[in-house]
Scaffold this motif. Structure first.
Motif, PDB file in Angstrom:
ATOM      1  N   ASN A 145       0.814  -1.224   0.000  1.00 57.78           N
ATOM      2  CA  ASN A 145       0.000   0.000   0.000  1.00 57.78           C
ATOM      3  C   ASN A 145       0.844   1.268   0.000  1.00 57.78           C
ATOM      4  OD1 ASN A 145      -2.482   1.281  -0.118  1.00 57.78           O
ATOM      5  ND2 ASN A 145      -2.633   1.483   2.101  1.00 57.78           N
ATOM      6  N   TYR A 146       1.915   1.270  -0.768  1.00 56.50           N
ATOM      7  CA  TYR A 146       2.792   2.436  -0.883  1.00 56.50           C
ATOM      8  C   TYR A 146       3.291   2.888   0.486  1.00 56.50           C
ATOM      9  CZ  TYR A 146       1.748   2.344  -5.764  1.00 56.50           C
ATOM     10  OH  TYR A 146       1.647   1.934  -7.066  1.00 56.50           O
ATOM     11  N   ASP A 147       3.871   1.942   1.211  1.00 57.10           N
ATOM     12  CA  ASP A 147       4.403   2.202   2.542  1.00 57.10           C
ATOM     13  C   ASP A 147       5.507   3.257   2.477  1.00 57.10           C
ATOM     14  OD1 ASP A 147       4.727   1.101   5.474  1.00 57.10           O
ATOM     15  OD2 ASP A 147       6.760   1.232   4.650  1.00 57.10           O
ATOM     16  N   SER A 148       5.345   4.332   3.230  1.00 58.44           N
ATOM     17  CA  SER A 148       6.264   5.468   3.142  1.00 58.44           C
ATOM     18  C   SER A 148       7.680   5.097   3.598  1.00 58.44           C
ATOM     19  CB  SER A 148       5.741   6.646   3.966  1.00 58.44           C
ATOM     20  OG  SER A 148       5.569   6.275   5.323  1.00 58.44           O
ATOM     21  N   THR A 149       7.790   4.215   4.594  1.00 61.12           N
ATOM     22  CA  THR A 149       9.115   3.811   5.068  1.00 61.12           C
ATOM     23  C   THR A 149       9.879   3.057   3.989  1.00 61.12           C
ATOM     24  OG1 THR A 149       8.291   3.660   7.342  1.00 61.12           O
ATOM     25  CG2 THR A 149      10.362   2.530   6.843  1.00 61.12           C
ATOM     26  N   GLN A 177      -2.988   1.474  -8.882  1.00 58.94           N
ATOM     27  CA  GLN A 177      -4.019   2.213  -8.153  1.00 58.94           C
ATOM     28  C   GLN A 177      -4.346   1.384  -6.911  1.00 58.94           C
ATOM     29  OE1 GLN A 177      -6.054   3.957  -6.331  1.00 58.94           O
ATOM     30  NE2 GLN A 177      -6.665   5.242  -8.056  1.00 58.94           N
ATOM     31  N   PRO A 178      -3.870   1.816  -5.717  1.00 59.09           N
ATOM     32  CA  PRO A 178      -4.017   0.977  -4.524  1.00 59.09           C
ATOM     33  C   PRO A 178      -5.454   0.764  -4.077  1.00 59.09           C
ATOM     34  CG  PRO A 178      -3.164   3.154  -3.946  1.00 59.09           C
ATOM     35  CD  PRO A 178      -3.138   3.061  -5.444  1.00 59.09           C
ATOM     36  N   LEU A 179      -6.382   1.537  -4.618  1.00 54.83           N
ATOM     37  CA  LEU A 179      -7.790   1.314  -4.293  1.00 54.83           C
ATOM     38  C   LEU A 179      -8.366   0.161  -5.119  1.00 54.83           C
ATOM     39  CD1 LEU A 179      -8.998   5.028  -4.058  1.00 54.83           C
ATOM     40  CD2 LEU A 179      -8.164   3.539  -2.228  1.00 54.83           C
ATOM     41  N   ILE A 180      -7.583  -0.303  -6.105  1.00 59.02           N
ATOM     42  CA  ILE A 180      -8.001  -1.417  -6.955  1.00 59.02           C
ATOM     43  C   ILE A 180      -7.056  -2.609  -6.799  1.00 59.02           C
ATOM     44  CG2 ILE A 180      -8.281  -2.178  -9.358  1.00 59.02           C
ATOM     45  CD1 ILE A 180      -9.180   0.682 -10.013  1.00 59.02           C
ATOM     46  N   THR A 181      -5.749  -2.337  -6.852  1.00 60.56           N
ATOM     47  CA  THR A 181      -4.738  -3.396  -6.766  1.00 60.56           C
ATOM     48  C   THR A 181      -4.661  -3.955  -5.348  1.00 60.56           C
ATOM     49  OG1 THR A 181      -3.427  -2.341  -8.502  1.00 60.56           O
ATOM     50  CG2 THR A 181      -2.273  -3.887  -7.077  1.00 60.56           C
ATOM     51  N   ASP A 182      -4.401  -5.246  -5.238  1.00 62.37           N
ATOM     52  CA  ASP A 182      -4.111  -5.865  -3.948  1.00 62.37           C
ATOM     53  C   ASP A 182      -3.018  -5.046  -3.261  1.00 62.37           C
ATOM     54  OD1 ASP A 182      -2.967  -7.434  -1.891  1.00 62.37           O
ATOM     55  OD2 ASP A 182      -3.435  -9.302  -2.920  1.00 62.37           O
ATOM     56  N   LYS A 183      -3.280  -4.608  -2.039  1.00 62.56           N
ATOM     57  CA  LYS A 183      -2.366  -3.699  -1.354  1.00 62.56           C
ATOM     58  C   LYS A 183      -0.960  -4.280  -1.189  1.00 62.56           C
ATOM     59  CE  LYS A 183      -5.805  -0.925   1.151  1.00 62.56           C
ATOM     60  NZ  LYS A 183      -6.401  -0.615  -0.111  1.00 62.56           N
ATOM     61  N   LEU A 184      -0.837  -5.608  -1.199  1.00 60.65           N
ATOM     62  CA  LEU A 184       0.473  -6.235  -1.058  1.00 60.65           C
ATOM     63  C   LEU A 184       1.262  -6.215  -2.362  1.00 60.65           C
ATOM     64  CD1 LEU A 184      -0.489  -9.364   1.096  1.00 60.65           C
ATOM     65  CD2 LEU A 184       0.660  -7.282   1.894  1.00 60.65           C
ATOM     66  N   LYS A 185       0.597  -5.864  -3.470  1.00 64.99           N
ATOM     67  CA  LYS A 185       1.237  -5.957  -4.783  1.00 64.99           C
ATOM     68  C   LYS A 185       1.446  -4.598  -5.454  1.00 64.99           C
ATOM     69  CE  LYS A 185      -0.388 -10.666  -5.537  1.00 64.99           C
ATOM     70  NZ  LYS A 185      -1.256 -11.573  -6.308  1.00 64.99           N
ATOM     71  N   CYS A 186       1.328  -3.524  -4.679  1.00 67.43           N
ATOM     72  CA  CYS A 186       1.526  -2.191  -5.247  1.00 67.43           C
ATOM     73  C   CYS A 186       3.005  -1.962  -5.571  1.00 67.43           C
ATOM     74  CB  CYS A 186       1.048  -1.128  -4.262  1.00 67.43           C
ATOM     75  SG  CYS A 186      -0.734  -1.136  -4.003  1.00 67.43           S
ATOM     76  N   ARG A 187       3.270  -1.328  -6.701  1.00 72.04           N
ATOM     77  CA  ARG A 187       4.640  -1.107  -7.149  1.00 72.04           C
ATOM     78  C   ARG A 187       4.940   0.383  -7.277  1.00 72.04           C
ATOM     79  NH1 ARG A 187       4.145  -3.381 -12.392  1.00 72.04           N
ATOM     80  NH2 ARG A 187       1.933  -3.120 -11.931  1.00 72.04           N
TER      81      ARG A 187
END
Length: 275
Positions: A145-149, A177-187
């Motif tokens: 989910n686009y983790d800032s760290t 788009q993290p509202l659509i993509t599995d949060k674990l697979k965001c790039r």
């Protein structure tokens, strides 16, 4: 097999997700057998190459459904399905709603996100700009989910290479788009406009079209609130139709040229659908 070879394959599939990709092409890109490529890809990304490509098709379709007024039939063919029936079946299996429902209920996709704001409602303006295509050099990660760290650690690697050169332009590609993509697979891809030494960085091209340019001021930790305002404005006030390609963040004023986070300026560039 190095990660850079996998990144070459990922980039190729991203650019040709809507086409039939021959096994021989992937072998040529990686210089490895398809079996080896498949094995390493699955270890790193927890899905097969075929599943990855199919997911890209469906996620691009979802974005087109909610971002544009294109017909569902046109969308199904544009992402590479050979019939509306096969598209609808695959879409419903992936997202548990039909394409018609997804379009009709697009507000539901954004609802929880835009209502989870830490600040009072404020208006946000955009400028329509045309940006010429440019070559950049990037390293990427798959992040929850686009983790800032995790993103900051990636930029630490970039900083070591650039030495925080004030003349280096820095961009972030929000691939999914993290509202659509599995949060674990965001790039996410960290990009610079100067070719660095070594083989870890790959080259790609960004821009080349119209964008809605929004401005975020201050810390990256608060950038989600700016995205909330963007989506609120787009959903309820705007007639813009967005494109399904990635959002690009241009870090105009960052820690390369100021020591105060409050002075950071980030351009959020959302691709606008071609007419």
């Amino acid at each position: 097999m190095g990660l850079e070879k996998i990144q070459h394959i990922i980039k190729y599939i991203e650019e040709h997700y809507h086409q039939n990709i021959p096994i021989q092409k992937l072998e040529h890109i990686s210089n490895y057998s398809y079996r080896n490529v498949q094995r390493v890809f699955k270890i790193i990304f927890k899905e097969s190459l075929g599943a990855f490509q199919k997911r890209l098709k469906l996620e691009h379709a979802y974005k087109k459904l909610i971002y544009t007024s294109d017909s569902i039939t046109d969308i199904s063919y544009s992402v590479g399905f050979d019939s509306l029936q096969s598209f609808s079946k695959a879409f419903k299996k992936q997202f548990k709603v039909s394409p018609i429902q997804a379009r009709r209920e697009k507000l539901v996709v954004f609802e929880n996100f835009i209502n989870n704001s830490n600040e009072e409602n404020r208006s946000i303006n955009y400028e329509l700009v045309f940006l010429k295509e440019m070559k950049v050099f990037y390293i990427g990660i798959q992040t929850k989910n686009y983790d800032s760290t995790e993103i900051e650690l990636l930029w630490d690697k970039v900083d070591i290479v650039t030495g925080k050169d004030k003349t280096t332009a820095c961009f972030g590609i929000i691939v999914d788009q993290p509202l659509i993509t599995d949060k674990l697979k965001c790039r996410y891809e960290a990009c610079i406009d100067k070719e660095p030494p070594g083989k870890e960085f790959l080259s790609t091209r960004i821009f080349g079209g119209r964008y809605a340019k929004y401005i975020h001021k201050g810390s990256y930790g608060l950038i989600e609130d700016t995205y909330r305002q963007i989506y609120k404005d787009w959903l309820f006030n705007s007639i813009l139709e967005f494109d399904s390609s990635p959002i690009i963040e241009h870090y105009m004023k960052n820690d390369y040229n100021t020591g105060n986070m409050d002075d950071y300026i980030t351009e959020i560039l959302i691709p606008v659908k071609k007419k």
